[in-house]
Enzyme design. Sequence first.
Site, mmCIF file in Angstrom:
data_model
loop_
_atom_site.group_PDB
_atom_site.id
_atom_site.type_symbol
_atom_site.label_atom_id
_atom_site.label_comp_id
_atom_site.label_asym_id
_atom_site.label_seq_id
_atom_site.Cartn_x
_atom_site.Cartn_y
_atom_site.Cartn_z
ATOM 1 N N SER A 131 -86.961 100.664 6.121
ATOM 2 C CA SER A 131 -87.167 100.385 4.690
ATOM 3 C C SER A 131 -88.519 100.920 4.231
ATOM 4 O O SER A 131 -88.658 101.450 3.133
ATOM 5 C CB SER A 131 -87.108 98.873 4.442
ATOM 6 O OG SER A 131 -85.800 98.402 4.674
ATOM 7 N N PHE A 155 -81.367 106.512 14.310
ATOM 8 C CA PHE A 155 -80.187 106.284 13.439
ATOM 9 C C PHE A 155 -79.843 107.541 12.632
ATOM 10 O O PHE A 155 -79.516 107.455 11.445
ATOM 11 C CB PHE A 155 -80.428 105.112 12.476
ATOM 12 C CG PHE A 155 -80.761 103.804 13.142
ATOM 13 C CD1 PHE A 155 -80.313 103.516 14.422
ATOM 14 C CD2 PHE A 155 -81.520 102.853 12.486
ATOM 15 C CE1 PHE A 155 -80.618 102.300 15.038
ATOM 16 C CE2 PHE A 155 -81.835 101.634 13.086
ATOM 17 C CZ PHE A 155 -81.381 101.359 14.370
ATOM 18 N N GLN A 335 -58.449 88.594 4.343
ATOM 19 C CA GLN A 335 -58.030 87.209 4.087
ATOM 20 C C GLN A 335 -56.619 87.161 3.480
ATOM 21 O O GLN A 335 -55.787 86.352 3.893
ATOM 22 C CB GLN A 335 -59.055 86.538 3.151
ATOM 23 C CG GLN A 335 -58.898 85.043 3.022
ATOM 24 C CD GLN A 335 -59.257 84.305 4.311
ATOM 25 O OE1 GLN A 335 -59.942 84.845 5.165
ATOM 26 N NE2 GLN A 335 -58.755 83.097 4.454
ATOM 27 N N GLU A 362 -79.014 104.457 3.573
ATOM 28 C CA GLU A 362 -79.630 105.022 2.350
ATOM 29 C C GLU A 362 -80.405 103.952 1.584
ATOM 30 O O GLU A 362 -80.438 103.942 0.352
ATOM 31 C CB GLU A 362 -78.596 105.734 1.490
ATOM 32 C CG GLU A 362 -78.078 106.959 2.219
ATOM 33 C CD GLU A 362 -77.706 108.116 1.328
ATOM 34 O OE1 GLU A 362 -78.086 108.121 0.155
ATOM 35 O OE2 GLU A 362 -77.037 109.024 1.838
HETATM 36 N N1 COS Z 1 -88.720 109.575 -7.464
HETATM 37 C C1 COS Z 1 -89.941 110.162 -7.523
HETATM 38 N N2 COS Z 1 -91.066 109.567 -7.061
HETATM 39 C C2 COS Z 1 -90.935 108.350 -6.510
HETATM 40 C C3 COS Z 1 -89.705 107.680 -6.426
HETATM 41 C C4 COS Z 1 -88.565 108.340 -6.935
HETATM 42 N N3 COS Z 1 -87.367 107.768 -6.887
HETATM 43 N N4 COS Z 1 -89.871 106.485 -5.843
HETATM 44 C C5 COS Z 1 -91.194 106.388 -5.580
HETATM 45 N N5 COS Z 1 -91.823 107.514 -5.986
HETATM 46 C C6 COS Z 1 -93.277 107.797 -5.903
HETATM 47 C C7 COS Z 1 -94.055 106.750 -6.700
HETATM 48 O O1 COS Z 1 -94.189 107.133 -8.042
HETATM 49 C C8 COS Z 1 -95.355 106.715 -5.962
HETATM 50 O O2 COS Z 1 -96.127 107.831 -6.333
HETATM 51 P P1 COS Z 1 -97.624 107.649 -6.925
HETATM 52 O O3 COS Z 1 -98.381 106.814 -5.949
HETATM 53 O O4 COS Z 1 -98.131 109.053 -7.067
HETATM 54 O O5 COS Z 1 -97.444 106.951 -8.236
HETATM 55 C C9 COS Z 1 -94.944 106.960 -4.526
HETATM 56 O O6 COS Z 1 -93.684 107.631 -4.554
HETATM 57 C C10 COS Z 1 -94.856 105.700 -3.706
HETATM 58 O O7 COS Z 1 -93.901 104.846 -4.312
HETATM 59 P P2 COS Z 1 -93.825 103.289 -3.994
HETATM 60 O O8 COS Z 1 -95.184 102.687 -4.203
HETATM 61 O O9 COS Z 1 -92.693 102.726 -4.759
HETATM 62 O O10 COS Z 1 -93.528 103.301 -2.423
HETATM 63 P P3 COS Z 1 -93.250 102.127 -1.414
HETATM 64 O O11 COS Z 1 -93.951 102.441 -0.155
HETATM 65 O O12 COS Z 1 -93.485 100.804 -2.054
HETATM 66 O O13 COS Z 1 -91.684 102.336 -1.056
HETATM 67 C C11 COS Z 1 -89.303 102.130 -1.300
HETATM 68 C C12 COS Z 1 -90.688 102.310 -1.980
HETATM 69 C C13 COS Z 1 -89.212 100.835 -0.524
HETATM 70 C C14 COS Z 1 -88.341 102.113 -2.478
HETATM 71 C C15 COS Z 1 -88.992 103.349 -0.386
HETATM 72 O O14 COS Z 1 -89.821 103.343 0.757
HETATM 73 C C16 COS Z 1 -87.537 103.387 0.046
HETATM 74 O O15 COS Z 1 -86.677 103.847 -0.677
HETATM 75 N N6 COS Z 1 -87.249 102.904 1.271
HETATM 76 C C17 COS Z 1 -85.909 102.988 1.850
HETATM 77 C C18 COS Z 1 -85.750 104.278 2.557
HETATM 78 C C19 COS Z 1 -84.338 104.592 2.807
HETATM 79 O O16 COS Z 1 -83.503 104.575 1.928
HETATM 80 N N7 COS Z 1 -84.034 104.907 4.067
HETATM 81 C C20 COS Z 1 -82.736 105.261 4.474
HETATM 82 C C21 COS Z 1 -82.757 106.659 4.960
HETATM 83 S S1 COS Z 1 -81.211 107.457 4.868
HETATM 84 S S2 COS Z 1 -80.047 106.440 6.017
#
Ligand code: COS
Length: 378
Positions: A131, A155, A335, A362
């Site tokens: 995550s 994974f 079910q 995802e």
């Molecule tokens: N599009 C463009 N930029 C994005 C974005 C998006 N959808 N989401 C985040 N960003 C940018 C933010 O704007 C931020 O940039 P700035 O610091 O320049 O403003 C930066 O990325 C960091 O964003 P954020 O602070 O939201 O990051 P976090 O570390 O809090 O993480 C989550 C956010 C949890 C949403 C992210 O890590 C995530 O999606 N995790 C799951 C990963 C995943 O889906 N894994 C599965 C892999 S495939 S099986």
Amino acid sequence: MGFILKPEHEALRREIRSLAEEKIAPRAAEIDRSGEYPWDIQRLLASQGLLGYAIPEEYGGSGADLLSCCIVGEELARVCANSSLIFVVQKLAAYPIIIAGSEETKRKYLPEVASGEKLAAFCLTERDSGSDAGATKTMARREGDTYVINGQKCFITNGGLAKVHSVFCMTDPEKGYRGISAFCVGDDPAISVGKIEDKMGMRGAQVAELIFENCVVPAENRLGEEGTGFVTAMKTLDNSRPLVGAQALGIAQGALEAAVAWARERKAFGKPIGTLQGVGFMLADMATEVEAARLLVYEAAALADAGAPNLSIYSAMSKMKASDVAMSVTTDAVQVMGGYGYMRDHPVERMMRDAKVTQIYEGTNQVQRLVISRALLR
Ligand code: COS
């Protein structure tokens, strides 16, 4: 769905449904049972041009929009989630190359991905960063005109089968997620396969650990500027989550149809069980939830195709809703069918197992809720 779908979308649905029912449905149970990667289905999808469906025409694909991809993903999943995963992952893994790769990288790698000659893999997740994608530890160290990659990804769908990889690595650990860069890595002996996972569902997919040991990649294979990898990963997921939603939707649709058919035929207390209110109302709720999920998935896909700036929230909603619906509808389908539903003679227990991962991969549905709530509060 007339207000979102056009006649050509309906024609596409008919075409894919007939292919899926004729050639894929008869294989679905066996793919699940054997747990072997279905190369015959991979070749079938490739021969139909579906593995390059989302790749731009100039790189050998069809340049299809996301809404069309969602219809294909949904129809494949309606009969066999494993088969739809082959379609979904090829697009997911190609997307970082499409949006961030140099012209040379696109010309070198995309045509073979588009033709299906080479499978692709999206390598983001690590044992300690799922995550929290920003906590990536796999290192890419710059050495002259190359980068040297060391680390482990886990994974990884298509891990060990793929010959093209989109890999997210740390190039500057001091910068946190701003130090992540993306790379396109071909088939390289410096990538070895670790643990191959034994899974609850999607048993025909090969999901493995990939170990990068001094894997040398030309600097021109970097996807975008150094430090842009995290945003490339997020943009890729924004574009792919509606497709996972579509996959979940297809699984739910398949289970709903199986439950309705059963409730029509199966008799208890002298009448078809669907006419018993306890069962009939379940079916009504299932059908309504499936339709609600469908609207959200198509809306998110249509917004992506229109280049909407607020795609993230809709993308997250569509994946979250459709996968939660898939889990509840498949569970209810088991079910409705009672003891028969629990047995492997019927497809609904497989659909229930396959549905589960759509709430996890995802981005878990808790991550989707994070994306949605942050967008609301921004
Ligand atoms: N599009 C463009 N930029 C994005 C974005 C998006 N959808 N989401 C985040 N960003 C940018 C933010 O704007 C931020 O940039 P700035 O610091 O320049 O403003 C930066 O990325 C960091 O964003 P954020 O602070 O939201 O990051 P976090 O570390 O809090 O993480 C989550 C956010 C949890 C949403 C992210 O890590 C995530 O999606 N995790 C799951 C990963 C995943 O889906 N894994 C599965 C892999 S495939 S099986």
